[in-house]
Design a protein around this motif. Sequence first.
Motif, PDB file in Angstrom:
ATOM      1  N   ARG A  32       0.759  -1.210   0.086  1.00  0.00           N
ATOM      2  CA  ARG A  32       0.064   0.113  -0.250  1.00  0.00           C
ATOM      3  C   ARG A  32       0.802   1.334   0.147  1.00  0.00           C
ATOM      4  NH1 ARG A  32      -3.808   1.718   5.158  1.00  0.00           N
ATOM      5  NH2 ARG A  32      -4.894   3.722   4.141  1.00  0.00           N
ATOM      6  N   ARG A  99     -19.938  -2.084  -6.715  1.00  0.00           N
ATOM      7  CA  ARG A  99     -19.830  -2.930  -5.582  1.00  0.00           C
ATOM      8  C   ARG A  99     -19.804  -4.388  -6.074  1.00  0.00           C
ATOM      9  NH1 ARG A  99     -21.211  -1.232  -0.681  1.00  0.00           N
ATOM     10  NH2 ARG A  99     -22.692   0.268  -1.494  1.00  0.00           N
ATOM     11  N   ASN A 104     -18.285  -4.383   0.995  1.00  0.00           N
ATOM     12  CA  ASN A 104     -17.710  -2.910   1.071  1.00  0.00           C
ATOM     13  C   ASN A 104     -16.603  -3.016   0.159  1.00  0.00           C
ATOM     14  OD1 ASN A 104     -17.568  -0.284   1.265  1.00  0.00           O
ATOM     15  ND2 ASN A 104     -16.638  -0.331   3.258  1.00  0.00           N
ATOM     16  N   PHE A 105     -16.616  -3.476  -1.099  1.00  0.00           N
ATOM     17  CA  PHE A 105     -15.497  -3.780  -1.747  1.00  0.00           C
ATOM     18  C   PHE A 105     -15.799  -3.404  -3.150  1.00  0.00           C
ATOM     19  CE2 PHE A 105     -12.416  -6.042  -4.563  1.00  0.00           C
ATOM     20  CZ  PHE A 105     -11.262  -5.675  -4.032  1.00  0.00           C
ATOM     21  N   TYR A 106     -15.000  -2.624  -3.951  1.00  0.00           N
ATOM     22  CA  TYR A 106     -15.400  -2.292  -5.359  1.00  0.00           C
ATOM     23  C   TYR A 106     -14.432  -2.913  -6.579  1.00  0.00           C
ATOM     24  CZ  TYR A 106     -18.246   0.310  -2.104  1.00  0.00           C
ATOM     25  OH  TYR A 106     -18.912   0.545  -1.048  1.00  0.00           O
ATOM     26  N   ARG A 285     -15.591 -13.577   6.172  1.00  0.00           N
ATOM     27  CA  ARG A 285     -15.826 -12.181   6.182  1.00  0.00           C
ATOM     28  C   ARG A 285     -16.105 -11.815   7.857  1.00  0.00           C
ATOM     29  NH1 ARG A 285     -19.958 -11.269   1.443  1.00  0.00           N
ATOM     30  NH2 ARG A 285     -20.968 -13.134   2.048  1.00  0.00           N
ATOM     31  N   GLN A 286     -15.757 -12.728   8.458  1.00  0.00           N
ATOM     32  CA  GLN A 286     -15.876 -12.285  10.083  1.00  0.00           C
ATOM     33  C   GLN A 286     -14.615 -12.929  10.727  1.00  0.00           C
ATOM     34  OE1 GLN A 286     -18.114 -10.802  11.844  1.00  0.00           O
ATOM     35  NE2 GLN A 286     -19.620 -10.520  10.316  1.00  0.00           N
ATOM     36  N   PRO A 287     -14.112 -12.114  11.613  1.00  0.00           N
ATOM     37  CA  PRO A 287     -12.908 -12.374  12.234  1.00  0.00           C
ATOM     38  C   PRO A 287     -12.743 -13.144  13.456  1.00  0.00           C
ATOM     39  CG  PRO A 287     -13.771 -10.361  13.052  1.00  0.00           C
ATOM     40  CD  PRO A 287     -14.718 -10.681  11.961  1.00  0.00           C
TER      41      PRO A 287
ATOM     42  N   SER B 106     -10.864  -1.576   0.196  1.00  0.00           N
ATOM     43  CA  SER B 106     -12.105  -1.328  -0.312  1.00  0.00           C
ATOM     44  C   SER B 106     -12.114  -1.503  -1.709  1.00  0.00           C
ATOM     45  CB  SER B 106     -12.776  -0.221   0.128  1.00  0.00           C
ATOM     46  OG  SER B 106     -12.079   0.820  -0.088  1.00  0.00           O
ATOM     47  N   TYR B 112      -9.868   1.014   4.616  1.00  0.00           N
ATOM     48  CA  TYR B 112     -10.307   1.591   5.780  1.00  0.00           C
ATOM     49  C   TYR B 112     -10.210   0.526   7.063  1.00  0.00           C
ATOM     50  CZ  TYR B 112     -14.388  -1.372   5.313  1.00  0.00           C
ATOM     51  OH  TYR B 112     -15.423  -2.422   5.291  1.00  0.00           O
ATOM     52  N   TRP B 156     -20.696  -2.125   7.246  1.00  0.00           N
ATOM     53  CA  TRP B 156     -19.215  -2.068   6.863  1.00  0.00           C
ATOM     54  C   TRP B 156     -18.781  -2.259   8.486  1.00  0.00           C
ATOM     55  CZ3 TRP B 156     -18.801   3.334   3.493  1.00  0.00           C
ATOM     56  CH2 TRP B 156     -19.340   2.744   2.324  1.00  0.00           C
ATOM     57  N   PHE B 158     -17.874  -5.433  11.354  1.00  0.00           N
ATOM     58  CA  PHE B 158     -17.979  -6.890  11.772  1.00  0.00           C
ATOM     59  C   PHE B 158     -18.829  -6.608  12.986  1.00  0.00           C
ATOM     60  CE2 PHE B 158     -13.386  -6.891  10.107  1.00  0.00           C
ATOM     61  CZ  PHE B 158     -13.762  -7.687   8.915  1.00  0.00           C
ATOM     62  N   ASP B 159     -19.574  -7.688  13.294  1.00  0.00           N
ATOM     63  CA  ASP B 159     -20.586  -7.497  14.624  1.00  0.00           C
ATOM     64  C   ASP B 159     -20.091  -8.806  15.266  1.00  0.00           C
ATOM     65  OD1 ASP B 159     -22.546  -7.345  16.173  1.00  0.00           O
ATOM     66  OD2 ASP B 159     -24.186  -7.800  15.031  1.00  0.00           O
ATOM     67  N   PRO B 196     -24.577   4.499   1.298  1.00  0.00           N
ATOM     68  CA  PRO B 196     -23.879   4.064   0.218  1.00  0.00           C
ATOM     69  C   PRO B 196     -24.108   2.467   0.143  1.00  0.00           C
ATOM     70  CG  PRO B 196     -22.061   4.545   1.635  1.00  0.00           C
ATOM     71  CD  PRO B 196     -23.324   5.228   2.174  1.00  0.00           C
ATOM     72  N   ALA B 197     -24.213   1.827   1.259  1.00  0.00           N
ATOM     73  CA  ALA B 197     -24.411   0.289   1.355  1.00  0.00           C
ATOM     74  C   ALA B 197     -25.833  -0.082   1.024  1.00  0.00           C
ATOM     75  CB  ALA B 197     -23.990  -0.236   2.672  1.00  0.00           C
TER      76      ALA B 197
END
Lengths: 346, 342
Positions: A32, A99, A104-106, A285-287, B106, B112, B156, B158-159, B196-197
């Motif tokens: 990055r 999207r 949340n990725f494009y 998609r979940q930690p 993203s 982010y 956006w 994580f829950d 936006p989501a």
Amino acid sequence: MQERTAHARGPEAALLDGYPHIPWRRGDVNLRRERNRFESGEIDAAALAAAYDATVLRVVREQEAAALDPVTDGQVRQDDLMEPLVRDLAGLEPGGLVRYYDNNFYYRAPRVTGRIAPAGMSLAGQTAWLARRTERRVKVVLPGPLTAAALVVDEHYHDREGLLADLSEALHLLAAGAVEAGAAVVQLDEPELVRPQGADRERALRDRAAWLAEAREATRRVVSGLGARTQLALFFGDAAPLLEELAEWPVDDVLFDLASGPSVAGRLAAEGFPRGVGLGCLDARQPRLERVEEVLRLVERLSGKVPVERMTLHPSASLEFLPADKARAKLERLGEAIRAVRGDAR
Amino acid sequence: MTGSANGGGRPGSRKLGIPHRTLRTTGVGSLPKPPALLEARERARRGEVAQEELRRLEREATEAWIRFQEAIGIDVPVHGEMERGDMATYFAELLDGFAISGPVRSYGNRYYRKPIVVGPVRRVRPLALESWREAQALTDRPVKAILTGPYTMCDWSFDEYYPDRRSLTLALAEALHEEALELEAAGAQFIQIDEPAVSTRPEEIDLAIEALGRVTRGLKAHTVSHVCYGHWEEVLPALLELPVDQLDLEMANGDYALLDLLRRYPLSKEIGLGVIDVHSHRIESVEEVKRGIYRALEFLPPERVYVDPDCGLKTRTEEEAKRKLEVMVRAVQEVRRELGLA
């Protein structure tokens, strides 16, 4: 070329496709930052290319250390699933940001501005580069024809059949080039099959059988005569309603996202599956980190109907949806799980 | 949500005014941070710059952007979000119940720090109020207050706490409603709630509508929702039911194809017309922006069209953002003149 690992069937573990481009620990090349430095003129193109190479190698070494085989380049050299196509195919130009399914990725939706045909060899070149630097088998990941057709903006064909036919042929030639360059496994990502959007959803509702037949035929065109192991990866949706048709899909293995479609595991345990089975058992998609015991229980549950040696463990989707440290933890857990499964299998 | 947006509201003792009645120009949210501020934010993270110094630089940059927007003729300026990094992370850092993860990509080279919900979400301090108040004090034009909506905050993050997405989204809606009420009480005439989501999951559009309704309930300020980069055909016409006065949509990114979809439906809301591609270094020509505006005017009355960029401009350089905004305003001025609009 270094000697490849044996092609003997699993059980095995692999990344599904992507992996974070940025490092999880200080001291490693931070792609990055290097890209930002290139943008602002602080480093030249050669230095940026070296940063890409170093990042791919780091990602491959992490996979090797975790006992993953085959390995991928973590899709480090591309910004999204479609970029390799834009790079190597005539008729496609980069378009606007859209999207990527429910993330949340494009991605940049390629614009189809002319007839689609192979015009570049960068995927083959990158594959050869990687194959020279690892003893593990190399997996190349491309969008499946259905997904590729759904993610482009067609300004040229205005004819679904023609677009799909040329895309399939072009994907076949790209994949064949990669196989010739050293890829042992070719994976087609087909989220569109389990999460159809817009026109595909309409087609699926209107005439499901015809829609599936068209997708299956397009896959057959891509994989026909490739001379490599072929995989169909389904993620972001539930594949349970398609299991019957998938049993006939012209690929060696079907990889399932068990986070988006948990009922698939029960169906496989009850009914078996005539092809290799990918168990996307670590939620990408979940930690929250799954326990090895959970994976072992899953494997055991399925093993009555699906031979363990035909199983592949993998994350449910790209690990790029997680922060680098969490992705790294999932990768290590995948390694622990496959070692435990192999221990059990012996 | 029934604000008149006639420019006659009065925050504090000053009368605010909007110069034009048609094709009003505005911003979407973020503007580029000057290099000195970017460096100070980086150093502040390492503890090398005091928070007071950082705040001073933020105020200075905000004032510069307000002056620029006034100078080129933006009708409804934005404060530019000099104090914000990511639009979801910023609010998560201020709300109770969140932890913040490492960077997640993203697109391209943009990342982010993704919020993680670890406890009940509560508003325990103002979120956007102070930065809006400071910016509004600098100008007689109404500065748009900008919040990130509950559905997007949920999507956006994580829950790791709530049992389902609905519970989290509605908890966020209550917290944001409190903030919106305070913004209105402080004099905000325009409150934008970014969602936006909302175009992400057609099956959850009703939840998004319900949650936004909880945020905007009872508000008299002019309400706006910004939505971008979605598969529009999946969420139209339900999207038109979002309980706000104005839908702000990106158009330039998709070469105005969204207009062809929109014109199929009866539209009672105002439309925010994004005419600047915020992800391209290329500066649009006045002519192409005018073409986009004229396409919108084929079926939208000019008093219900607000013209702005596709999205926040923070990813551009200051120079690029300024030139793009100048082109946008010039195009609007020419269209107004050509059509004899006020």
